[in-house]
Design a protein around this motif. Sequence first.
Motif, PDB file in Angstrom:
ATOM      1  N   HIS A 102      85.981  75.185 -99.901  1.00 18.14           N
ATOM      2  CA  HIS A 102      87.030  74.411 -99.263  1.00 18.14           C
ATOM      3  C   HIS A 102      88.174  74.188-100.235  1.00 18.14           C
ATOM      4  CE1 HIS A 102      88.862  70.914 -97.185  1.00 18.14           C
ATOM      5  NE2 HIS A 102      88.392  71.516 -96.112  1.00 18.14           N
ATOM      6  N   HIS A 103      89.382  74.026 -99.697  1.00 14.98           N
ATOM      7  CA  HIS A 103      90.539  73.926-100.583  1.00 14.98           C
ATOM      8  C   HIS A 103      90.512  72.681-101.452  1.00 14.98           C
ATOM      9  CE1 HIS A 103      91.745  71.322 -97.205  1.00 14.98           C
ATOM     10  NE2 HIS A 103      92.606  70.761 -98.021  1.00 14.98           N
ATOM     11  N   ARG A 104      89.679  71.687-101.110  1.00 15.98           N
ATOM     12  CA  ARG A 104      89.546  70.491-101.938  1.00 15.98           C
ATOM     13  C   ARG A 104      88.189  70.425-102.618  1.00 15.98           C
ATOM     14  NH1 ARG A 104      91.333  64.975 -99.363  1.00 15.98           N
ATOM     15  NH2 ARG A 104      91.031  64.478-101.562  1.00 15.98           N
ATOM     16  N   GLN A 105      87.422  71.506-102.570  1.00 18.31           N
ATOM     17  CA  GLN A 105      86.073  71.480-103.129  1.00 18.31           C
ATOM     18  C   GLN A 105      86.081  71.262-104.636  1.00 18.31           C
ATOM     19  OE1 GLN A 105      83.187  71.570-101.271  1.00 18.31           O
ATOM     20  NE2 GLN A 105      82.208  70.991-103.195  1.00 18.31           N
ATOM     21  N   ASP A 106      87.147  71.773-105.330  1.00 20.10           N
ATOM     22  CA  ASP A 106      87.217  71.557-106.772  1.00 20.10           C
ATOM     23  C   ASP A 106      87.247  70.073-107.110  1.00 20.10           C
ATOM     24  OD1 ASP A 106      87.168  74.233-107.247  1.00 20.10           O
ATOM     25  OD2 ASP A 106      89.339  74.456-107.411  1.00 20.10           O
ATOM     26  N   GLN A 164      79.171  67.453-101.449  1.00 22.75           N
ATOM     27  CA  GLN A 164      79.633  68.702-100.866  1.00 22.75           C
ATOM     28  C   GLN A 164      80.572  68.418 -99.704  1.00 22.75           C
ATOM     29  OE1 GLN A 164      77.113  72.239-100.487  1.00 22.75           O
ATOM     30  NE2 GLN A 164      75.367  70.922-100.929  1.00 22.75           N
ATOM     31  N   SER A 165      81.495  69.333 -99.478  1.00 23.50           N
ATOM     32  CA  SER A 165      82.394  69.251 -98.330  1.00 23.50           C
ATOM     33  C   SER A 165      81.752  70.011 -97.180  1.00 23.50           C
ATOM     34  CB  SER A 165      83.761  69.862 -98.684  1.00 23.50           C
ATOM     35  OG  SER A 165      84.640  69.776 -97.575  1.00 23.50           O
ATOM     36  N   LEU A 166      81.321  69.278 -96.138  1.00 21.84           N
ATOM     37  CA  LEU A 166      80.575  69.860 -95.033  1.00 21.84           C
ATOM     38  C   LEU A 166      81.055  69.298 -93.702  1.00 21.84           C
ATOM     39  CD1 LEU A 166      76.935  69.464 -96.466  1.00 21.84           C
ATOM     40  CD2 LEU A 166      78.255  71.583 -96.396  1.00 21.84           C
ATOM     41  N   SER A 167      80.735  70.023 -92.647  1.00 25.64           N
ATOM     42  CA  SER A 167      80.913  69.462 -91.317  1.00 25.64           C
ATOM     43  C   SER A 167      79.777  68.475 -91.061  1.00 25.64           C
ATOM     44  CB  SER A 167      80.887  70.571 -90.264  1.00 25.64           C
ATOM     45  OG  SER A 167      79.599  71.166 -90.207  1.00 25.64           O
ATOM     46  N   VAL A 168      79.908  67.662 -90.019  1.00 26.17           N
ATOM     47  CA  VAL A 168      78.861  66.690 -89.717  1.00 26.17           C
ATOM     48  C   VAL A 168      77.560  67.399 -89.362  1.00 26.17           C
ATOM     49  CG1 VAL A 168      78.168  64.827 -88.154  1.00 26.17           C
ATOM     50  CG2 VAL A 168      80.522  64.937 -88.994  1.00 26.17           C
ATOM     51  N   ASP A 169      77.651  68.478 -88.581  1.00 22.77           N
ATOM     52  CA  ASP A 169      76.445  69.220 -88.208  1.00 22.77           C
ATOM     53  C   ASP A 169      75.735  69.780 -89.430  1.00 22.77           C
ATOM     54  OD1 ASP A 169      76.816  68.686 -85.545  1.00 22.77           O
ATOM     55  OD2 ASP A 169      77.786  70.600 -85.094  1.00 22.77           O
ATOM     56  N   ASP A 170      76.511  70.345 -90.374  1.00 21.60           N
ATOM     57  CA  ASP A 170      75.897  70.894 -91.583  1.00 21.60           C
ATOM     58  C   ASP A 170      75.324  69.794 -92.468  1.00 21.60           C
ATOM     59  OD1 ASP A 170      76.404  73.453 -90.810  1.00 21.60           O
ATOM     60  OD2 ASP A 170      78.142  73.764 -92.102  1.00 21.60           O
ATOM     61  N   ALA A 171      75.949  68.620 -92.472  1.00 18.82           N
ATOM     62  CA  ALA A 171      75.421  67.501 -93.252  1.00 18.82           C
ATOM     63  C   ALA A 171      74.078  67.046 -92.692  1.00 18.82           C
ATOM     64  CB  ALA A 171      76.419  66.342 -93.260  1.00 18.82           C
ATOM     65  N   GLN A 191      88.139  64.408 -94.256  1.00 18.02           N
ATOM     66  CA  GLN A 191      88.275  64.371 -95.714  1.00 18.02           C
ATOM     67  C   GLN A 191      87.746  63.078 -96.323  1.00 18.02           C
ATOM     68  OE1 GLN A 191      89.308  67.150 -97.340  1.00 18.02           O
ATOM     69  NE2 GLN A 191      89.338  68.011 -95.284  1.00 18.02           N
ATOM     70  N   ALA A 192      87.027  62.278 -95.540  1.00 23.68           N
ATOM     71  CA  ALA A 192      86.510  60.992 -96.027  1.00 23.68           C
ATOM     72  C   ALA A 192      85.099  61.161 -96.569  1.00 23.68           C
ATOM     73  CB  ALA A 192      86.504  59.966 -94.900  1.00 23.68           C
ATOM     74  N   LEU A 193      84.754  60.321 -97.544  1.00 27.51           N
ATOM     75  CA  LEU A 193      83.384  60.268 -98.049  1.00 27.51           C
ATOM     76  C   LEU A 193      82.531  59.600 -96.973  1.00 27.51           C
ATOM     77  CD1 LEU A 193      81.705  60.899-100.612  1.00 27.51           C
ATOM     78  CD2 LEU A 193      82.041  58.514-101.270  1.00 27.51           C
ATOM     79  N   SER A 194      81.544  60.316 -96.460  1.00 26.89           N
ATOM     80  CA  SER A 194      80.802  59.868 -95.284  1.00 26.89           C
ATOM     81  C   SER A 194      79.305  59.899 -95.538  1.00 26.89           C
ATOM     82  CB  SER A 194      81.144  60.753 -94.073  1.00 26.89           C
ATOM     83  OG  SER A 194      82.552  60.835 -93.877  1.00 26.89           O
ATOM     84  N   ILE A 195      78.565  59.249 -94.643  1.00 28.35           N
ATOM     85  CA  ILE A 195      77.107  59.198 -94.716  1.00 28.35           C
ATOM     86  C   ILE A 195      76.541  59.470 -93.330  1.00 28.35           C
ATOM     87  CG2 ILE A 195      75.073  57.796 -95.243  1.00 28.35           C
ATOM     88  CD1 ILE A 195      76.866  56.074 -97.036  1.00 28.35           C
ATOM     89  N   VAL A 196      75.655  60.449 -93.222  1.00 30.74           N
ATOM     90  CA  VAL A 196      74.859  60.603 -92.010  1.00 30.74           C
ATOM     91  C   VAL A 196      73.486  60.012 -92.294  1.00 30.74           C
ATOM     92  CG1 VAL A 196      76.054  62.605 -91.067  1.00 30.74           C
ATOM     93  CG2 VAL A 196      74.202  62.946 -92.693  1.00 30.74           C
ATOM     94  N   TYR A 197      72.885  59.423 -91.277  1.00 34.53           N
ATOM     95  CA  TYR A 197      71.589  58.787 -91.475  1.00 34.53           C
ATOM     96  C   TYR A 197      70.748  58.931 -90.215  1.00 34.53           C
ATOM     97  CZ  TYR A 197      73.505  54.913 -88.718  1.00 34.53           C
ATOM     98  OH  TYR A 197      74.057  54.160 -87.715  1.00 34.53           O
ATOM     99  N   ARG A 198      69.441  58.825 -90.414  1.00 35.36           N
ATOM    100  CA  ARG A 198      68.494  58.932 -89.312  1.00 35.36           C
ATOM    101  C   ARG A 198      68.277  57.547 -88.700  1.00 35.36           C
ATOM    102  NH1 ARG A 198      65.633  63.314 -89.398  1.00 35.36           N
ATOM    103  NH2 ARG A 198      65.702  63.375 -91.676  1.00 35.36           N
TER     104      ARG A 198
END
Length: 221
Positions: A102-106, A164-171, A191-198
């Motif tokens: 991703h262009h912001r992965q660095d 990592q920079s991921l889509s929600v599905d990949d996360a 582009q936000a720092l996010s959390i997926v949880y069960r």
Amino acid sequence: MQLNITFRQFGASDSLKEYAREKVERVNRLLDRAGEAHVVLSLERHLHHADITIHSGAWVLRGREKSDDMYASIDLAMDKIERQLRRYRDKLKSHHGKEKVHHRQDLVNNLKVRHDVFEVHEPEEAAESSPPAPIQAVPATQAPQPVAESGVARLVRTTHLAIQSLSVDDAVMQMNLMNNDFYVFQNQQSQALSIVYRRKEGGFGLIEPHLPEAPVAATGT
């Protein structure tokens, strides 16, 4: 596959090393490319813990289990990994060779989060189940006895996780591959720092920050 095996709280065993190696190398038939693997075998409170991590391209697979027998713990941890591998096998193959930076992965690569796990020692069950002591009068000259704390937190382990920079599905997929209940990532869409949880009720949830809406200026008449 490069394999590192670490023993903690008990001596190294050649038979355990060979057993762990055979079990971990079985995933080669389920993965197009398996990178390095890390196996940590430890003894805590008379329980045998197996913590196995396998890197495959940009993905991380992890299984952790404990039992009264180290060989059984290794089997249980690998069962978790293989179960997720079979679930996502086709998707993992489709991602291989198509991984784009991703262009912001660095910028993201320099960002890590720390995950601390604590253990709280609760009072003995016997003390909880025993009937309450009869209330007695305390002389005014006698200082009250201090009450013992109900539990003391002890740091069990600390893990540093790269973002990592991921889509929600990949996360969600990465969370499942690691057999975790949550996963921290950078949402490619916002582009936000996010959390997926069960969620306990089933399904998954998403937490991410957002800027408060700008107040609407009052207009005069």
